[in-house]
Design an enzyme around this catalytic site. Structure first.
Site, PDB file in Angstrom:
ATOM      1  N   GLU B  65     -20.178  -0.898 -76.729  1.00  0.00           N
ATOM      2  CA  GLU B  65     -20.902   0.255 -76.097  1.00  0.00           C
ATOM      3  C   GLU B  65     -20.130   0.915 -74.726  1.00  0.00           C
ATOM      4  OE1 GLU B  65     -21.576  -3.008 -77.284  1.00  0.00           O
ATOM      5  OE2 GLU B  65     -22.941  -2.610 -78.960  1.00  0.00           O
ATOM      6  N   HIS B 134     -34.754  -7.283 -78.949  1.00  0.00           N
ATOM      7  CA  HIS B 134     -35.326  -6.354 -79.784  1.00  0.00           C
ATOM      8  C   HIS B 134     -36.236  -5.449 -79.891  1.00  0.00           C
ATOM      9  CE1 HIS B 134     -31.574  -9.323 -81.542  1.00  0.00           C
ATOM     10  NE2 HIS B 134     -31.374  -8.363 -82.011  1.00  0.00           N
TER      11      HIS B 134
END
Lengths: 328, 338
Positions: B65, B134
């Protein structure tokens, strides 16, 4: 380095427990999710990442570990947890979101923490690398004998944390073994499309540590190579990087349609199941009789059934328990 | 009339349609991120793009990322218009330096010499027991840090219009879509998010809230999934003779304070519904927008229905206890009106 007969049978048993466990979890997971598959429903909601096929990586490494050794695992942690000796009942209760689970239902399947055997896992890629280095540092600073094993998938080797953690472990000569489980898929993206080198083990050269690739998904071969790396760590000779070829027999998560897999790949992997192969090996080598193997399998199933039954029968947390345990 | 026929899309399809239409007319637009190619995005919002545009413009990335967020900043400054996805907002920690110290500041550092025309897509929200890494929203975290526009659609019409506006924008836009609104069956489906969505190009202005239901007794201000809770609460309140107005913020940066103030000036009561953590976030900012401006309009102290300040628990019973819902909004109103 060869396993003793006892170690071999232990590895087989843990592999079978792990596989039977994933089958039982998959069945429980699907309850309440048909005809409409909605992750929120059923006794085990949320995402579920199964470790079917990756058992050799867990047992071949953990056969060498003691309770005081730390393992940091991934979002796909069940096989590693079982091999590290995490309490199966409390782990199962956690996965079912029960009050007597490892985290009282706060963590779930991606966040299993068992302090008794120094096991932790995380839902984010590469996140366990730093903490494994830290566990090794702590042991060294306290003049204790524990080592640390950081498990990651091959996709995580492309994270910055990989570079930083391997360098730090090497420059401080810490007792860490970095284990890459190479199942060749990061969700839908293949290793080939994401990774500049064929084998991540060659990257070890960049950190001045030994690196080895272990092909074959064979627990005996993994046992040998991991044993040497762990021996190095225990002898104060620093970290090692191992990449273990393995197979992801399930999808990334349950419900993954796996449309990205080449045709026939799954069938080929299933035909090359490491448990079936190890079973045949044990019998061919005369390590165990068919009956002894069956006894192990029956006991494994019973252990799994007991853990699942325990979790189902356990109490839910109180809703307001959500507000506790934020601080120590 | 046939040309006004309903054309209902999910948010996922509306997002993908906007991106595809934009890519056809502007070769500088490209998409990169994890699992956005063959898989079509974990939440379906890049589905069909790789088939039409190929791997050159629809780029699956390694799990790197810091590298691909940084690459997006560099490409944007160099003349492209990247759209980047990171599938869970929870995953941003690893690359946040590129976002808040680079992407969000380079226009300012350069005195406006440099443009950073990029869109950063990410999913938010829980409610399906996916645990504390999440399920977060962290809207306030992005909105707090200066230099990035932040949008969060609650329905497909706004999703497409905001995406078009975001791609055309020369500043970075963080585009936060709620998983429960995507129309992906496996996450449950909020039907109210699937609405009529024109095929032709249109924009929803970034920084403009929308009064999605008019009322006179209380203003319920929210975003994303919270708008649907608010609408359900408003319908419930109506049965007991209470007229609730619902304001869908749609954008957090810039925040449409005028619309919030006008609504509360009319109703005298304010409830902010936010799935993000309670403290130091969107809900406090919305309330401050009103009370800093004019407290004389208030008939009761403003209230918030937000996620308590705890990590998101896995067990369904605990997570649902924490999440905002229509019943909590109704109960909050009843306390305010008592």
């Amino acid at each position: 380095m060869q396993p003793t007969l006892e170690q071999k049978m232990w590895m087989y048993e843990k592999m079978v427990v792990s596989r039977r466990y994933e089958e039982a979890i998959a069945a429980a997971y699907m309850e309440g999710k048909s005809p409409v598959f909605n992750m929120a429903n059923g006794p085990v909601p949320g995402e579920m990442h199964l470790s079917n096929g990756q058992e050799p990586c867990a047992v071949g490494v953990c056969a060498h570990l003691k309770d005081e050794d730390t393992v940091t695992a991934t979002h796909r942690p069940h096989h590693q947890a079982i091999a590290k000796g995490v309490d199966l009942k409390r782990m199962t209760s956690e996965i079912f979101g029960k009050a007597n689970g490892l985290g009282g239902g706060r963590g779930g399947h991606m966040h299993l923490f068992d302090d008794d055997v120094n096991f932790a896992c995380s839902g984010i890629i590469g996140q366990g690398l730093g903490p494994a280095v830290g566990a090794a540092l702590s042991q060294t600073m306290q003049k204790k004998s524990g080592i640390a094993v950081a498990y990651i998938g091959e996709g995580a080797a492309n994270q910055g944390a990989f570079h930083e953690s391997l360098n730090l472990a090497a420059v401080w000569n810490l007792p860490v073994v970095f284990i890459i489980e190479d199942n060749s898929w990061g969700i839908s993206v293949s290793k080939q499309k994401s990774t500049a080198v064929e084998k991540n083990s060659v990257r070890a050269a960049g950190y001045g540590m030994p690196g080895e690739y272990v092909a074959g998904n064979d627990p005996l071969e993994i046992f040998k190579v991991a044993g040497e790396a762990i021996e190095r760590a225990r002898a104060g000779k620093g970290p090692t990087l191992l990449e273990l070829q393995t197979s992801r027999l399930a999808g990334h998560f349950i419900g993954d349609a796996e449309g990205y897999r080449p045709e026939g790949e799954k069938d080929a992997l299933e035909a090359d199941d490491p448990i079936t192969k190890f079973r045949s090996h044990l019998i061919e080598q005369g390590d165990a009789t068919e009956q002894e193997i069956e006894n192990i399998e029956t006991a494994a199933q019973a252990q799994v059934d007991e853990a699942i039954a325990h979790a189902r029968a356990s109490e839910d947390p109180a809703p307001e328990d959500a507000l506790t345990s934020v601080f120590a | 009339m046939s040309d006004t026929k309903e054309r209902k899309l999910t948010i996922a399809r509306a997002m993908a349609e906007s991106v595809a239409q934009y890519m056809r007319k502007d070769e500088k637009v490209f998409v990169m991120g994890e699992d956005i190619g063959v898989l079509g995005g974990v939440y379906g919002n890049t589905r069909g793009l790789i088939e039409e545009f190929g791997e050159e413009r629809i780029r699956d990335t390694p799990i790197s990322e810091t590298a691909f967020m940084g690459a997006a900043v560099g490409a944007a400054q160099n003349g492209m218009r990247p759209i980047v996805e990171l599938m869970f907002v929870d995953f941003f920690g690893v690359c946040f330096d590129q976002i808040y110290n680079n992407m969000a500041k380079n226009i300012y550092f350069s005195g406006g010499n440099v443009k950073v025309p990029m869109v950063l897509m990410t999913s938010t929200g829980g409610g399906y027991s996916d645990g504390g890494q999440h399920s977060q929203c962290v809207y306030g975290t992005f909105a707090h840090l200066p230099g990035m526009k932040v949008v969060a659609p609650s329905n497909a019409y706004d999703a497409k219009g905001l995406m078009n506006a975001a791609i055309r924008e020369d500043s970075p836009v963080v585009y936060m879509y709620h998983k429960g609104l995507q129309g992906m069956g496996w996450l449950g489906t909020e039907r109210g998010a699937t609405v009529n969505t024109p095929e032709e190009y249109y924009e929803v202005e970034i920084g403009k809230a929308s009064v999605v239901r008019e009322g006179t007794d209380v203003s319920i201000v929210s975003l994303g999934m919270g708008v649907h809770h608010a609408l359900k609460a408003a319908a419930e309140l109506e049965e007991s003779g209470v007229s609730a107005e619902v304001v869908d913020l749609r954008s957090l940066v810039p925040l449409d304070r005028d619309t919030i103030r006008a609504s509360v000036a009319k109703t005298g009561r304010l409830i902010v519904v936010d799935e993000d953590y309670h403290s130091f976030g969107v809900s406090g900012e919305v309330i401050a927008s009103v009370v800093e401006h004019d407290i004389s309009v208030l008939k009761a102290a403003p209230q918030r229905v937000a996620f308590p300040d705890v990590p998101i628990p896995y067990a369904k019973i605990m997570e649902q206890f924490c999440l905002p819902n229509a019943d909590k909004i109704v109960a909050t109103y009843k306390k305010m009106a008592a």
